[in-house]
Design an enzyme around this catalytic site. Structure first.
Site, PDB file in Angstrom:
ATOM      1  N   HIS A 308       0.997  -1.856   0.382  1.00 48.05           N
ATOM      2  CA  HIS A 308      -0.326   0.268  -0.706  1.00 48.05           C
ATOM      3  C   HIS A 308       0.280   1.332  -0.100  1.00 48.05           C
ATOM      4  O   HIS A 308       0.378   2.716   0.225  1.00 48.05           O
ATOM      5  CB  HIS A 308      -1.292   0.150   1.081  1.00 48.05           C
ATOM      6  CG  HIS A 308      -0.190   0.275   2.600  1.00 48.05           C
ATOM      7  ND1 HIS A 308       0.009  -1.020   3.713  1.00 48.05           N
ATOM      8  CD2 HIS A 308      -0.322   1.415   3.267  1.00 48.05           C
ATOM      9  CE1 HIS A 308       0.544  -0.134   4.413  1.00 48.05           C
ATOM     10  NE2 HIS A 308       0.642   1.372   4.414  1.00 48.05           N
ATOM     11  N   ASP A 356      -0.386  -7.525   2.114  1.00 45.42           N
ATOM     12  CA  ASP A 356      -0.193  -6.270   1.629  1.00 45.42           C
ATOM     13  C   ASP A 356       2.218  -6.345   1.879  1.00 45.42           C
ATOM     14  O   ASP A 356       1.844  -5.778   3.226  1.00 45.42           O
ATOM     15  CB  ASP A 356      -0.835  -5.409   2.738  1.00 45.42           C
ATOM     16  CG  ASP A 356      -0.095  -3.844   2.918  1.00 45.42           C
ATOM     17  OD1 ASP A 356       0.131  -3.489   1.727  1.00 45.42           O
ATOM     18  OD2 ASP A 356      -0.311  -2.668   3.810  1.00 45.42           O
ATOM     19  N   GLY A 449       3.103   6.256   9.161  1.00 44.42           N
ATOM     20  CA  GLY A 449       4.880   6.307   8.792  1.00 44.42           C
ATOM     21  C   GLY A 449       5.530   5.277   8.749  1.00 44.42           C
ATOM     22  O   GLY A 449       6.946   5.073   8.863  1.00 44.42           O
ATOM     23  N   SER A 451       4.258   2.367   9.048  1.00 40.72           N
ATOM     24  CA  SER A 451       3.766   1.074   7.392  1.00 40.72           C
ATOM     25  C   SER A 451       4.851   0.671   6.665  1.00 40.72           C
ATOM     26  O   SER A 451       5.862   1.037   5.997  1.00 40.72           O
ATOM     27  CB  SER A 451       2.778   2.135   6.230  1.00 40.72           C
ATOM     28  OG  SER A 451       1.996   2.168   6.949  1.00 40.72           O
ATOM     29  N   GLY A 452       4.502  -0.759   6.412  1.00 42.06           N
ATOM     30  CA  GLY A 452       6.030  -1.454   6.081  1.00 42.06           C
ATOM     31  C   GLY A 452       7.177  -1.844   6.488  1.00 42.06           C
ATOM     32  O   GLY A 452       7.975  -2.570   6.640  1.00 42.06           O
TER      33      GLY A 452
END
Length: 537
Positions: A308, A356, A449, A451-452
């Site tokens: 995403h 994701d 922030g 994310s990932g």
């Protein structure tokens, strides 16, 4: 020789290179039953039967030569394992079709450089005394001139013959130095090749029909050094060497992954100490230098993140920073790389956030040190039971709705929440590809922030990444745990793109409250265990 304990269901170390029926030191021409349990016969009706050999390297994959598959369709190929006789009884035989054939992308037909191929079996085989995988020579292995080696196959017994023997043949031949080999062929022998044969008298060699088959040497295990590729004639003393592709490949990251030399904490505060999380990546926009997502280094040239993160930004606008603690200020151990490729999972759903996950390829490799290290990844089948202590790291906002991110890398310890409890909290939508973590009282979570970025757990001396920060309702809301992409679900997908330098996958099981099971595996069913094999000249 380097040995690393492994989970047999994921790695071939426990079985590779063993031939229970082979106790020979020297041998004749016809191989005894089960002497070479990795030997395969590759056949096609369009070729009238057997046309090339190969070697079993794990339960799902066979290694062979690329030149064997320049004119044959995968749909016509049959693969026979545990076979000795081409026409007689083979009581231990299993057969499979090929679901795909992968030739080396840099195979060169005129020169036969990179003459290597992988064949995926239509279904897994069952190992027995007569069907076993061979071990593969590791990167840096040295097979000095004179090293005794064995070549096996059903190739013709003399040059120009169209007849192949009924019984599997074996021959012992010594390694010939690449310089002598290059002189014999007047050039064209590359570092990807290895040569073997009787330099002066000839008479022993591989021949037509042996192509793709293995050349092996024996220590405590049988290790494959080469794949039959090409030669001039068969057993010709003027061209005494069968030319075989040197298959020593890159080691995976098990020797370094998941180690954080500067991280000795059991519990931690808010600000991470420099080097505590050496796989942590900061993904920033090149256009304005702003951090937008996190990631984790999984080998020297790939970073794992969330799909995403890349729905509104292209790889050409991404720069990855590693070894960073601060977003602004001095980062003496920091390196940065641009991105040559962003691969989001093909089944990623932006509406449900299922699958994701994304892979980012760095423009050039990084050098590992105390501040830059790859993380280990949870292997397929890993279990992270409710309550398992986990850590999330990143530069995400410190509260829901905040627009500014912290300057210093943040860390927080949170327990795993069961998928059933997580699904109840969200009213559905939590799939088996997801993993949840959070605390009942709230106050600890990942946020915008982050994310990932990685969710990791420690077992033994290594850190294993179980999840990738994906989504949640608010941040640290006691009603909603954070949701993460479950890394162990994507082992094969990750390996599909990192095949030249595999991440280290680790089997993790915290299913018992009092016991954490830890075993190291290679990265997938594609990659067998790799040994270092060195002979001093």
């Amino acid at each position: 020789m380097i040995l690393i304990h492994a989970d047999g269901s994921l790695c071939q170390l426990d079985v590779c290179g063993q031939a229970p029926q082979n106790n020979k030191i020297v041998g004749g021409q016809a191989a005894t039953e089960g002497s070479w349990p990795w030997q395969v016969s590759i056949q096609s009706a369009s070729f009238g039967g057997h046309f090339c050999g190969g070697s079993l390297i794990n339960k799902d994959w066979v290694l062979s030569a690329a030149h064997c598959f320049q004119s044959s369709s995968v749909g016509t190929i049959s693969i026979y394992l545990g076979r000795r006789s081409q026409s007689g009884s083979n009581p231990y035989e299993q057969s499979r079709t090929a679901s795909q054939v992968i030739n080396h992308p840099n195979y060169n037909n005129p020169s036969n450089d990179n003459d290597i191929a992988l064949l995926q079996l239509s279904s897994s085989v069952t190992f027995s005394d007569y069907i076993q995988p061979v071990c593969l020579a590791a990167a840096g292995s040295v097979f000095a001139a004179g090293t005794e080696s064995w070549v096996t196959g059903w190739g013709a017994l003399q040059a120009g013959s169209t007849q192949i023997p009924d019984i599997l043949q074996e021959v012992m031949i010594p390694i010939v130095s690449n310089s002598d080999c290059d002189n014999a062929y007047r050039g064209g022998i590359t570092s990807n090749m290895i040569c073997a044969g009787l330099l002066n008298q000839g008479g022993k060699d591989s021949c037509q029909g042996d192509s793709g088959g293995p050349m092996v040497s024996n220590g405590s295990r049988w290790i494959q050094s080469g794949i039959v590729s090409f030669g001039i004639g068969c057993a010709d003393p003027n061209f005494p060497v069968a030319i075989l592709l040197n298959i020593a490949g890159s080691l995976c990251q098990l020797d370094v992954c998941g180690q954080a030399p500067r991280n000795t904490k059991i519990v931690g505060g808010e600000n991470a100490v420099p080097g505590s999380w050496p796989w942590q990546a900061s993904l920033r926009r090149i256009s304005d230098g702003s951090h937008f997502c996190g990631g984790s280094l999984i080998n020297k040239e790939w970073v794992l993140s969330a799909a995403h993160c890349f729905q509104k930004i292209t790889g050409s606008n991404v720069k990855i920073y590693l070894g960073s603690q601060l977003q602004s200020g001095s980062n003496p151990f920091e390196v940065s790389r641009t991105v040559t490729q962003v691969i989001t999972h093909p089944s990623y759903s932006s509406s449900t956030q299922n699958n994701d996950i994304a892979l980012l390829k760095l423009v050039s490799s990084v050098t590992f040190n105390d501040y830059i290290q790859p993380v280990c990844l949870a292997a397929a089948g890993s279990v992270f039971a409710a309550g398992t202590e986990s850590w999330v790291t990143g530069w995400g906002t410190l509260s829901s709705g905040a627009t500014s991110i912290p300057n210093t890398l943040q860390e927080v310890q949170i327990p795993i929440v069961s998928n059933s409890a997580c699904n109840t909290a969200y009213g559905g939508g939590i799939t088996s590809n997801m993993l949840c973590a959070g605390v009942n009282e709230g106050g600890k979570d990942s946020c915008q922030g982050d994310s990932g970025g990685p969710l990791v757990s420690k077992n033994g001396s290594r850190w294993i990444q179980s999840g990738i920060v994906s989504f949640g309702e608010g941040c640290a809301d006691p009603r909603y745990p954070g949701v993460y992409a479950r890394v162990s679900q994507y082992q094969d997908w990750i390996n599909l793109y990192t095949d030249s330098n595999q991440p280290g996958f680790v089997s993790f099981d915290s299913g018992s409250p009092s016991l954490l099971l830890f075993s190291i595996s290679l990265t997938s069913s594609i990659i067998p265990f790799i040994f270092s094999f060195y002979l001093f000249s």
